[in-house]
Write a protein that holds these residues in place. Structure first.
Motif, short mmCIF file in Angstrom:
data_model
loop_
_atom_site.label_atom_id
_atom_site.label_comp_id
_atom_site.label_asym_id
_atom_site.label_seq_id
_atom_site.Cartn_x
_atom_site.Cartn_y
_atom_site.Cartn_z
N UNK A 126 0.81 -1.23 0.00
CA UNK A 126 0.00 0.00 0.00
C UNK A 126 0.84 1.28 0.00
N UNK A 127 2.14 1.16 0.17
CA UNK A 127 2.99 2.35 0.04
C UNK A 127 2.93 2.92 -1.37
N UNK A 128 2.64 2.06 -2.35
CA UNK A 128 2.53 2.52 -3.72
C UNK A 128 1.38 3.51 -3.86
N UNK A 129 0.29 3.28 -3.15
CA UNK A 129 -0.83 4.22 -3.18
C UNK A 129 -0.43 5.55 -2.56
N UNK A 130 0.31 5.50 -1.48
CA UNK A 130 0.75 6.73 -0.82
C UNK A 130 1.67 7.53 -1.75
N UNK A 131 2.59 6.85 -2.40
CA UNK A 131 3.50 7.54 -3.31
C UNK A 131 2.73 8.13 -4.49
N UNK A 132 1.78 7.37 -5.04
CA UNK A 132 0.99 7.87 -6.16
C UNK A 132 0.22 9.13 -5.78
N UNK A 133 -0.33 9.15 -4.57
CA UNK A 133 -1.08 10.33 -4.12
C UNK A 133 -0.17 11.55 -4.01
N UNK A 134 1.04 11.35 -3.50
CA UNK A 134 1.97 12.48 -3.39
C UNK A 134 2.45 12.94 -4.77
N UNK A 135 2.59 12.01 -5.71
CA UNK A 135 2.98 12.40 -7.05
C UNK A 135 1.91 13.29 -7.69
N UNK A 136 0.65 12.97 -7.44
CA UNK A 136 -0.44 13.79 -7.96
C UNK A 136 -0.36 15.20 -7.37
N UNK A 137 -0.10 15.29 -6.07
CA UNK A 137 0.00 16.61 -5.42
C UNK A 137 1.20 17.39 -5.94
#
Length: 458
Positions: A126-137
């Protein structure tokens, strides 16, 4: 196989200085013994990895100067449990992305990872989801991200930190793939898992030898650094290089545009830009050598460019143009397009690759751009394959160019006119530069001197 640099060696290779900021980040596994899912021996494995590498986690981040440009620098240590992502590594990646966005500093990631850490189970994945969210920001903040793929870059780290960057550079011969070396089909072609193959299929922008990495990163940070100040002004159209008078007939215009010695887009790019760096590929499995896209320094200003080289543009070319315009729009950089194509490729391979949808993407990217787009017709303007790169209301033409709804030969063929009437058909199409001005299709005709524009009558 590329040399497997340690994290500290990778930082030393590219950075003028390096100030780590991850000391306060959580690096343990909390109160739980052997991590969040109690994997036997996990704590001991971490201790051995720390003793072997001198690092307390697989990811570190801090601020750095690369080529004289400040940035936030993330680096993976493959020697620490294969550079794998667990909760603590995820915490550091999140902190790095947020630091870059908050300080408006470009993010540079030096990636070397085998994927998610099995000893933390789904918590790791689930760290991949966290990284993806920060990339969007980070994208929403208008801050660029440049990734460097070291050996190996596989699994979720490739699919998020690596492939999700705005510009993706790779060390030659590095393993780059979603599938790691131990989980690939036994009969798989090994070439498909290399940086070279990823480049060939449009997923990597450039292969950069280690000795050129610092210089290359410095150039990209100079060109992509977050914009400041008012909205960007439109880039002026380049001056003409051909030195020709206006054509007397439509067929003369077609012949001038098709002349072998006529200046091509490469000559215009060389004349326009003191420095430039190219992006490569559509990130969907294709690359078109006939379309050059990137960013350059023109009269002290950064301008994005997309240029057709005179051949039929393939679907990957249109998608790369859309990618370029989207990135420039996000970073507040004006765009210059150079139009020169007999039309979009229409062979069976192009149709199967989605010629129609790809052209639609290019049209939509330019139509929706918030930054100003300037276009210059430098040769052939063949139908929708050329119009897809044209800025509505801000397209110019050189004297040795033409723009037509369809090539004169094809028009005659469709209308069942004999070949000897092709020149006469060209005249009827009103495709000369001066015709285009009169019709309102282009704003004017550029002269041979910078800033020299004409808007003559037919």
């Amino acid at each position: 196989m590329a040399e497997r640099l340690t994290a500290r060696a990778a930082v030393a290779l590219v950075a003028d200085d390096w100030v780590p900021e991850d000391d306060a980040a959580e690096t343990g596994t909390g109160a739980a013994v052997d991590g969040p899912i109690g994997w036997p021996g996990y704590d001991a494995s971490r201790a051995r990895a720390a003793a072997r590498t001198g690092e307390d986690e697989s990811v570190r981040y801090g601020t750095a100067t690369v080529g004289g440009r400040a940035c936030v620098l993330v680096v993976f240590e493959f020697g620490f449990l294969g550079g794998s992502l667990g909760r603590a590594a995820g915490d550091r990646l999140v902190a790095a992305f947020r630091t870059a966005a908050g300080r408006r500093l470009p993010l540079v990631s030096l990636v070397a990872t085998g994927g998610s850490r099995m000893q933390e189970g789904m918590i790791a994945l689930t760290q991949l989801q966290r990284v993806a969210a920060e990339a969007v920001r980070l994208r929403a903040a208008g801050v660029p991200h440049v990734a460097v793929l070291r050996d190996p870059t596989t699994g979720g780290g490739w699919a998020t930190v690596g492939a999700g960057a705005d510009v993706v550079l790779a060390l030659p011969t590095a393993q780059v793939a979603f599938a790691g070396s131990r989980v690939r089909p036994t009969d798989a072609d090994p070439a498909a898992y290399t940086a070279e193959d990823q480049y060939a299929h449009g997923h990597v922008d450039a292969l950069v030898p280690p000795e050129r990495l610092r210089e290359t990163l410095g150039r990209w940070l100079r060109l992509l650094g977050p914009a400041a100040g008012p909205a960007p002004a439109a880039a002026p159209p380049p001056h003409a290089l051909g030195g020709l008078g206006l054509p007397a007939t439509g067929w003369a215009a077609v012949q001038a545009a098709r002349a072998a010695g006529r200046p091509r887009a490469g000559a215009y790019l060389d004349a326009c830009f003191a420095m430039r760096a190219a992006i490569h590929g559509d990130r969907a499995g294709g690359a078109d050598a006939g379309v050059e896209c990137g960013f350059g320094l023109r009269d002290g200003r950064v301008v994005a460019y997309a240029a057709q080289d005179g051949g039929a543009t393939r679907p990957a070319g249109f998608r790369t143009v859309a990618r370029l315009v989207g990135l420039a729009d996000r970073l507040g950089i004006p765009v210059l397009t150079l139009i020169d194509t007999p039309g979009a490729a229409n062979d069976a391979a192009a149709e199967r690759a989605g010629a129609g949808p790809a052209i639609a993407e290019a049209f939509a990217a330019i139509a929706g751009a918030r930054v100003p787009v300037t276009s210059l017709l430098v040769g052939e303007g063949g139908s929708g394959g050329a119009l897809a790169l044209a800025a509505p209301g801000n397209t110019w033409a050189t004297p040795d160019s033409y723009f037509s709804v369809i090539a004169p030969e094809l028009a005659a063929q469709i209308l069942k006119r004999p070949p000897e009437l092709v020149p006469e058909t060209a005249g009827r199409l009103r495709l000369r530069p001066q015709d285009l001005v009169e019709l309102g299709v282009v704003r004017g005709i550029v002269g041979e001197e910078p800033g020299q524009h004409e808007a003559p009558s037919a």
